[in-house]
Design a protein around this motif. Structure first.
Motif, mmCIF file in Angstrom:
data_model
loop_
_atom_site.group_PDB
_atom_site.id
_atom_site.type_symbol
_atom_site.label_atom_id
_atom_site.label_comp_id
_atom_site.label_asym_id
_atom_site.label_seq_id
_atom_site.Cartn_x
_atom_site.Cartn_y
_atom_site.Cartn_z
ATOM 1 N N ARG A 1 -37.088 -61.776 -28.160
ATOM 2 C CA ARG A 1 -36.950 -62.965 -29.236
ATOM 3 C C ARG A 1 -36.393 -62.285 -30.744
ATOM 4 O O ARG A 1 -35.359 -62.973 -31.029
ATOM 5 C CB ARG A 1 -38.494 -63.570 -29.611
ATOM 6 C CG ARG A 1 -38.252 -64.354 -28.677
ATOM 7 C CD ARG A 1 -39.137 -65.352 -28.993
ATOM 8 N NE ARG A 1 -40.754 -65.240 -29.355
ATOM 9 C CZ ARG A 1 -42.325 -65.394 -28.669
ATOM 10 N NH1 ARG A 1 -42.322 -65.214 -27.321
ATOM 11 N NH2 ARG A 1 -42.847 -64.699 -29.447
ATOM 12 N N LEU A 2 -37.528 -61.716 -30.903
ATOM 13 C CA LEU A 2 -36.509 -61.056 -32.601
ATOM 14 C C LEU A 2 -35.445 -60.782 -32.319
ATOM 15 O O LEU A 2 -34.342 -60.299 -33.656
ATOM 16 C CB LEU A 2 -37.166 -60.223 -33.249
ATOM 17 C CG LEU A 2 -36.930 -59.147 -34.070
ATOM 18 C CD1 LEU A 2 -37.329 -60.172 -35.183
ATOM 19 C CD2 LEU A 2 -38.846 -58.141 -34.632
ATOM 20 N N LEU A 3 -34.772 -59.741 -31.474
ATOM 21 C CA LEU A 3 -33.544 -59.344 -31.406
ATOM 22 C C LEU A 3 -32.233 -60.275 -30.905
ATOM 23 O O LEU A 3 -31.499 -59.831 -31.982
ATOM 24 C CB LEU A 3 -33.603 -58.446 -30.454
ATOM 25 C CG LEU A 3 -34.489 -56.480 -30.059
ATOM 26 C CD1 LEU A 3 -35.125 -55.668 -29.203
ATOM 27 C CD2 LEU A 3 -34.371 -55.980 -31.765
ATOM 28 N N ALA A 4 -32.837 -61.135 -30.068
ATOM 29 C CA ALA A 4 -32.090 -62.561 -30.197
ATOM 30 C C ALA A 4 -31.559 -62.777 -31.635
ATOM 31 O O ALA A 4 -30.425 -63.316 -31.894
ATOM 32 C CB ALA A 4 -32.355 -63.648 -29.330
ATOM 33 N N ALA A 5 -32.845 -62.594 -31.959
ATOM 34 C CA ALA A 5 -32.299 -63.824 -33.767
ATOM 35 C C ALA A 5 -31.605 -63.360 -34.449
ATOM 36 O O ALA A 5 -30.830 -63.681 -35.636
ATOM 37 C CB ALA A 5 -33.817 -63.965 -33.935
ATOM 38 N N LEU A 6 -32.255 -61.665 -34.137
ATOM 39 C CA LEU A 6 -31.199 -60.638 -35.327
ATOM 40 C C LEU A 6 -30.000 -60.702 -34.832
ATOM 41 O O LEU A 6 -28.704 -60.922 -35.768
ATOM 42 C CB LEU A 6 -31.611 -59.441 -35.836
ATOM 43 C CG LEU A 6 -33.053 -59.238 -35.803
ATOM 44 C CD1 LEU A 6 -33.887 -57.861 -35.832
ATOM 45 C CD2 LEU A 6 -33.274 -59.485 -37.615
ATOM 46 N N ARG A 7 -29.368 -60.509 -33.728
ATOM 47 C CA ARG A 7 -27.362 -60.495 -33.089
ATOM 48 C C ARG A 7 -27.062 -61.885 -33.023
ATOM 49 O O ARG A 7 -25.997 -62.237 -33.488
ATOM 50 C CB ARG A 7 -27.699 -60.866 -31.665
ATOM 51 C CG ARG A 7 -28.094 -59.179 -30.777
ATOM 52 C CD ARG A 7 -27.687 -58.068 -31.537
ATOM 53 N NE ARG A 7 -25.876 -58.124 -31.201
ATOM 54 C CZ ARG A 7 -25.924 -57.690 -30.024
ATOM 55 N NH1 ARG A 7 -26.647 -57.231 -29.160
ATOM 56 N NH2 ARG A 7 -24.578 -58.197 -28.749
ATOM 57 N N GLY A 8 -28.542 -63.445 -33.230
ATOM 58 C CA GLY A 8 -27.840 -64.157 -33.802
ATOM 59 C C GLY A 8 -27.479 -65.092 -34.976
ATOM 60 O O GLY A 8 -26.476 -65.211 -35.350
ATOM 61 N N ALA A 9 -27.757 -63.989 -35.414
ATOM 62 C CA ALA A 9 -27.770 -64.239 -36.873
ATOM 63 C C ALA A 9 -26.141 -63.604 -37.703
ATOM 64 O O ALA A 9 -25.632 -63.126 -39.013
ATOM 65 C CB ALA A 9 -29.034 -63.893 -37.904
ATOM 66 N N GLY A 10 -26.175 -62.622 -37.147
ATOM 67 C CA GLY A 10 -24.614 -61.647 -37.023
ATOM 68 C C GLY A 10 -25.211 -60.286 -37.428
ATOM 69 O O GLY A 10 -24.158 -59.809 -37.207
ATOM 70 N N VAL A 11 -25.956 -59.924 -36.751
ATOM 71 C CA VAL A 11 -26.551 -58.249 -37.019
ATOM 72 C C VAL A 11 -25.909 -57.467 -36.171
ATOM 73 O O VAL A 11 -26.236 -57.964 -34.591
ATOM 74 C CB VAL A 11 -27.570 -58.598 -36.773
ATOM 75 C CG1 VAL A 11 -28.351 -56.927 -37.304
ATOM 76 C CG2 VAL A 11 -28.472 -58.816 -38.405
#
Length: 208
Positions: A58-68
């Motif tokens: 979930r954390l990685l998906a959120a980071l990717r979703g934030a443009g990282v």
């Protein structure tokens, strides 16, 4: 045995002036690295790992979703160990995240906390053009060393010859610090401050 050279020095010893120069360059960091970790506890090793993996996903998906970008996220540690004071196991997974836009660093920290990160260290800030800055600091260090050597040669009444040896060293950059991951009404303020990059060179000049 054969007689020593004049002054007690061995005949093979070469005269020279050795000095150490220091060069310093200051800049404003424009990048940050933050360590984000997920730690979970459960009665069994399997459950601890499963819960940890789900939260990290979930954390990685959120980071990717934030443009990282994917290449800016690197796994640091994955561990599992028993809790000796009580039954059960603790699983831990941490990633190192590079943030290339400091204006978004605070918001990304808040997002990470909401997305399951319960261990945060950083930020460790740096400049994206660090290699160029290090080269600039080295150039300044060489100039500083030559200025010192010229002053010494003049004071000693000798001429300054060619460079016979150079030893380089460098340092600088802020150390990372611990930062509590938490949610807040406003993003965590991140101030880049100033980065100081230093270079040292020890140079030996021949005496003429």
């Amino acid at each position: 045995g054969r007689p020593e050279a004049a002054g007690g020095a061995d005949e093979g010893t070469q005269a020279g002036i050795t000095v150490t120069g220091l060069g310093t360059v200051k800049s404003t960091p424009d990048e940050a690295e933050i360590s984000l970790g997920v730690e979970t506890e459960a009665a069994t090793a399997k459950d601890a790992l499963a819960e940890n993996s789900a939260r990290m996903a979930r954390l990685l998906a959120a980071l990717r979703g934030a443009g990282v970008k994917k290449e800016d996220i690197r796994t640091q540690e994955v561990s599992l160990y028993p809790r000796y004071e009580e039954d059960g196991f603790t699983a831990r997974n941490s990633v190192l995240v590079k943030i290339r836009d400091l204006d978004r660093a605070g918001a990304i920290l808040e997002l990470a906390a909401r997305s399951g990160a319960n261990q945060t260290f950083g930020p460790s800030m740096s400049s994206s053009n660090r290699e160029a800055l290090e080269s600039k600091a080295l150039t300044a260090a060489v100039r500083n060393a030559r200025t010192k050597a010229e002053a010494l040669a003049e004071a000693a009444g000798v001429g300054l010859g060619r460079v016979t040896a150079i030893v380089e060293g460098s340092s600088g950059g802020p150390e990372p610090y611990a930062l509590e991951a938490r949610t807040a009404d406003k993003p965590v303020p991140i101030e880049p401050g100033a980065e100081k990059i230093q270079a040292t060179v020890t140079i030996t000049f021949a005496i003429e």
